[in-house]
Design a protein around this motif. Sequence first.
Motif, PDB file in Angstrom:
ATOM      1  N   PHE A  27     -29.062  88.695 -21.640  1.00  0.00           N
ATOM      2  CA  PHE A  27     -30.372  88.033 -21.642  1.00  0.00           C
ATOM      3  C   PHE A  27     -30.351  86.829 -22.575  1.00  0.00           C
ATOM      4  N   TYR A  28     -29.680  86.988 -23.733  1.00  0.00           N
ATOM      5  CA  TYR A  28     -29.572  85.875 -24.683  1.00  0.00           C
ATOM      6  C   TYR A  28     -28.787  84.719 -24.069  1.00  0.00           C
ATOM      7  N   PHE A  29     -27.707  85.024 -23.346  1.00  0.00           N
ATOM      8  CA  PHE A  29     -26.890  83.969 -22.743  1.00  0.00           C
ATOM      9  C   PHE A  29     -27.706  83.115 -21.772  1.00  0.00           C
ATOM     10  N   ASN A  30     -28.701  83.719 -21.138  1.00  0.00           N
ATOM     11  CA  ASN A  30     -29.539  82.968 -20.214  1.00  0.00           C
ATOM     12  C   ASN A  30     -30.577  82.112 -20.942  1.00  0.00           C
ATOM     13  N   LEU A  31     -30.881  82.456 -22.184  1.00  0.00           N
ATOM     14  CA  LEU A  31     -31.896  81.724 -22.944  1.00  0.00           C
ATOM     15  C   LEU A  31     -31.307  80.695 -23.898  1.00  0.00           C
ATOM     16  N   MET A  32     -30.032  80.845 -24.272  1.00  0.00           N
ATOM     17  CA  MET A  32     -29.457  80.004 -25.317  1.00  0.00           C
ATOM     18  C   MET A  32     -29.322  78.551 -24.864  1.00  0.00           C
ATOM     19  N   ASP A  33     -29.290  77.665 -25.837  1.00  0.00           N
ATOM     20  CA  ASP A  33     -29.098  76.243 -25.594  1.00  0.00           C
ATOM     21  C   ASP A  33     -27.605  75.982 -25.454  1.00  0.00           C
ATOM     22  N   HIS A  34     -27.165  75.726 -24.225  1.00  0.00           N
ATOM     23  CA  HIS A  34     -25.736  75.580 -23.968  1.00  0.00           C
ATOM     24  C   HIS A  34     -25.166  74.292 -24.574  1.00  0.00           C
ATOM     25  N   GLU A  35     -26.024  73.358 -24.954  1.00  0.00           N
ATOM     26  CA  GLU A  35     -25.555  72.124 -25.587  1.00  0.00           C
ATOM     27  C   GLU A  35     -25.174  72.358 -27.041  1.00  0.00           C
ATOM     28  N   LYS A  36     -25.764  73.369 -27.666  1.00  0.00           N
ATOM     29  CA  LYS A  36     -25.559  73.584 -29.099  1.00  0.00           C
ATOM     30  C   LYS A  36     -24.515  74.650 -29.418  1.00  0.00           C
ATOM     31  N   VAL A  37     -24.365  75.631 -28.533  1.00  0.00           N
ATOM     32  CA  VAL A  37     -23.546  76.791 -28.896  1.00  0.00           C
ATOM     33  C   VAL A  37     -22.050  76.487 -28.938  1.00  0.00           C
ATOM     34  N   GLY A  38     -21.648  75.313 -28.489  1.00  0.00           N
ATOM     35  CA  GLY A  38     -20.230  74.953 -28.567  1.00  0.00           C
ATOM     36  C   GLY A  38     -19.812  74.489 -29.945  1.00  0.00           C
ATOM     37  N   GLY A  39     -20.782  74.275 -30.831  1.00  0.00           N
ATOM     38  CA  GLY A  39     -20.463  73.813 -32.182  1.00  0.00           C
ATOM     39  C   GLY A  39     -20.168  72.329 -32.273  1.00  0.00           C
ATOM     40  N   ASN A  40     -20.439  71.588 -31.193  1.00  0.00           N
ATOM     41  CA  ASN A  40     -20.058  70.173 -31.131  1.00  0.00           C
ATOM     42  C   ASN A  40     -21.235  69.226 -31.266  1.00  0.00           C
ATOM     43  N   GLN A  41     -22.277  69.677 -31.954  1.00  0.00           N
ATOM     44  CA  GLN A  41     -23.481  68.868 -32.094  1.00  0.00           C
ATOM     45  C   GLN A  41     -23.185  67.532 -32.779  1.00  0.00           C
ATOM     46  N   TYR A  42     -22.264  67.533 -33.739  1.00  0.00           N
ATOM     47  CA  TYR A  42     -21.927  66.303 -34.464  1.00  0.00           C
ATOM     48  C   TYR A  42     -20.466  65.919 -34.270  1.00  0.00           C
ATOM     49  N   ARG A  43     -19.919  66.261 -33.124  1.00  0.00           N
ATOM     50  CA  ARG A  43     -18.514  65.932 -32.868  1.00  0.00           C
ATOM     51  C   ARG A  43     -18.402  64.642 -32.067  1.00  0.00           C
ATOM     52  N   GLN A  44     -17.413  63.835 -32.411  1.00  0.00           N
ATOM     53  CA  GLN A  44     -17.125  62.622 -31.672  1.00  0.00           C
ATOM     54  C   GLN A  44     -15.621  62.501 -31.466  1.00  0.00           C
ATOM     55  N   THR A  45     -15.231  61.721 -30.479  1.00  0.00           N
ATOM     56  CA  THR A  45     -13.817  61.477 -30.233  1.00  0.00           C
ATOM     57  C   THR A  45     -13.349  60.345 -31.126  1.00  0.00           C
ATOM     58  N   PRO A  46     -12.347  60.581 -31.964  1.00  0.00           N
ATOM     59  CA  PRO A  46     -11.881  59.511 -32.856  1.00  0.00           C
ATOM     60  C   PRO A  46     -11.281  58.356 -32.072  1.00  0.00           C
ATOM     61  N   ILE A  47     -11.531  57.148 -32.532  1.00  0.00           N
ATOM     62  CA  ILE A  47     -11.006  55.950 -31.886  1.00  0.00           C
ATOM     63  C   ILE A  47      -9.710  55.545 -32.565  1.00  0.00           C
ATOM     64  N   GLN A  48      -8.630  55.527 -31.808  1.00  0.00           N
ATOM     65  CA  GLN A  48      -7.329  55.128 -32.341  1.00  0.00           C
ATOM     66  C   GLN A  48      -7.179  53.612 -32.182  1.00  0.00           C
ATOM     67  N   GLN A  49      -7.198  52.908 -33.308  1.00  0.00           N
ATOM     68  CA  GLN A  49      -7.093  51.459 -33.288  1.00  0.00           C
ATOM     69  C   GLN A  49      -5.728  50.964 -33.767  1.00  0.00           C
ATOM     70  N   SER A  50      -4.828  51.884 -34.016  1.00  0.00           N
ATOM     71  CA  SER A  50      -3.527  51.504 -34.557  1.00  0.00           C
ATOM     72  C   SER A  50      -2.567  51.143 -33.438  1.00  0.00           C
ATOM     73  N   SER A  51      -1.587  50.321 -33.772  1.00  0.00           N
ATOM     74  CA  SER A  51      -0.508  49.990 -32.848  1.00  0.00           C
ATOM     75  C   SER A  51       0.809  50.218 -33.571  1.00  0.00           C
ATOM     76  N   ILE A  52       1.819  50.572 -32.820  1.00  0.00           N
ATOM     77  CA  ILE A  52       3.116  50.886 -33.421  1.00  0.00           C
ATOM     78  C   ILE A  52       3.919  49.611 -33.619  1.00  0.00           C
ATOM     79  N   ASN A  53       4.433  49.459 -34.817  1.00  0.00           N
ATOM     80  CA  ASN A  53       5.368  48.370 -35.101  1.00  0.00           C
ATOM     81  C   ASN A  53       6.772  48.871 -34.772  1.00  0.00           C
ATOM     82  N   TYR A  54       7.247  48.532 -33.595  1.00  0.00           N
ATOM     83  CA  TYR A  54       8.512  49.085 -33.123  1.00  0.00           C
ATOM     84  C   TYR A  54       9.711  48.579 -33.901  1.00  0.00           C
ATOM     85  N   THR A  55       9.532  47.472 -34.641  1.00  0.00           N
ATOM     86  CA  THR A  55      10.643  46.972 -35.455  1.00  0.00           C
ATOM     87  C   THR A  55      10.875  47.871 -36.674  1.00  0.00           C
ATOM     88  N   GLN A  56       9.828  48.572 -37.109  1.00  0.00           N
ATOM     89  CA  GLN A  56       9.936  49.481 -38.263  1.00  0.00           C
ATOM     90  C   GLN A  56      10.108  50.937 -37.850  1.00  0.00           C
TER      91      GLN A  56
END
Length: 237
Positions: A27-56
């Motif tokens: 019954f709880y599973f039908n009432l719960m907020d499925h957006e919140k129960v994943g624990g990802n309320q404040y999660r974001q995908t990190p942006i990788q801005q680095s590039s590899i220096n292949y000479t090093q």
Amino acid sequence: MKWVRWSHKWLSIVVGLQLLIWLVSGFYFNLMDHEKVGGNQYRQTPIQQSSINYTQLLEAKHILAQAEPAISIELIHLLGRPYYLLNHHKGLYPHFKNRYSLYDAYQGELTELSEEMVKALALQTYNGSGKVASVKLLTGPIDDFAKQKNATWQVNFDNQVNTSVYVEAGSGRIVGHSDDDKRFADFFFMLHFMDYGGQGSFNNPQMMFFAFFTFWLSLTGFIWTVHLAKRGHYKRL
């Protein structure tokens, strides 16, 4: 027949209680907020801005020559810098037992994640307003991620839902986010799947025993019914 009636009555209580728990948790599973129960309320995908220096960049063979024998080697980015991630004992899944070593891809130095690096990795995936409250290394069972078998850093934030970010100590992998909403839901998942041992799985001894108890309840009920029928307790009206 006495032991059949006795076991049937007590098993009916045990099975009935668990059925009630299934009903309430379902019954709880039908009432719960499925957006919140994943624990990802404040999660974001990190942006990788680095590039590899292949000479090093050092070639992988130079790392393998100085490291312990490895099953796999992978070039990854952590905090804008390339690293070689070696796996010396590879589990079937990332959360299974693995043994990693991390080498700087430019300098070839063996690197261990420091508390400051872990904090920075966690902040990359966090977009809330709360600040870091504490950082600690967990080597035993992790309540928020019961399946995780590897040493993991826990980075706690002081926001309204007490967000925790988990960073695997050996690889720098983000295991996941957790917060009070997820922990509350996890409690009902534990009840629903009878995961009273905290294994993070429904394939557990408790479930097996319950299946046997249910079978025995049905069998004793059938035996009791046949016994009553033979004694003439079921008469045609």
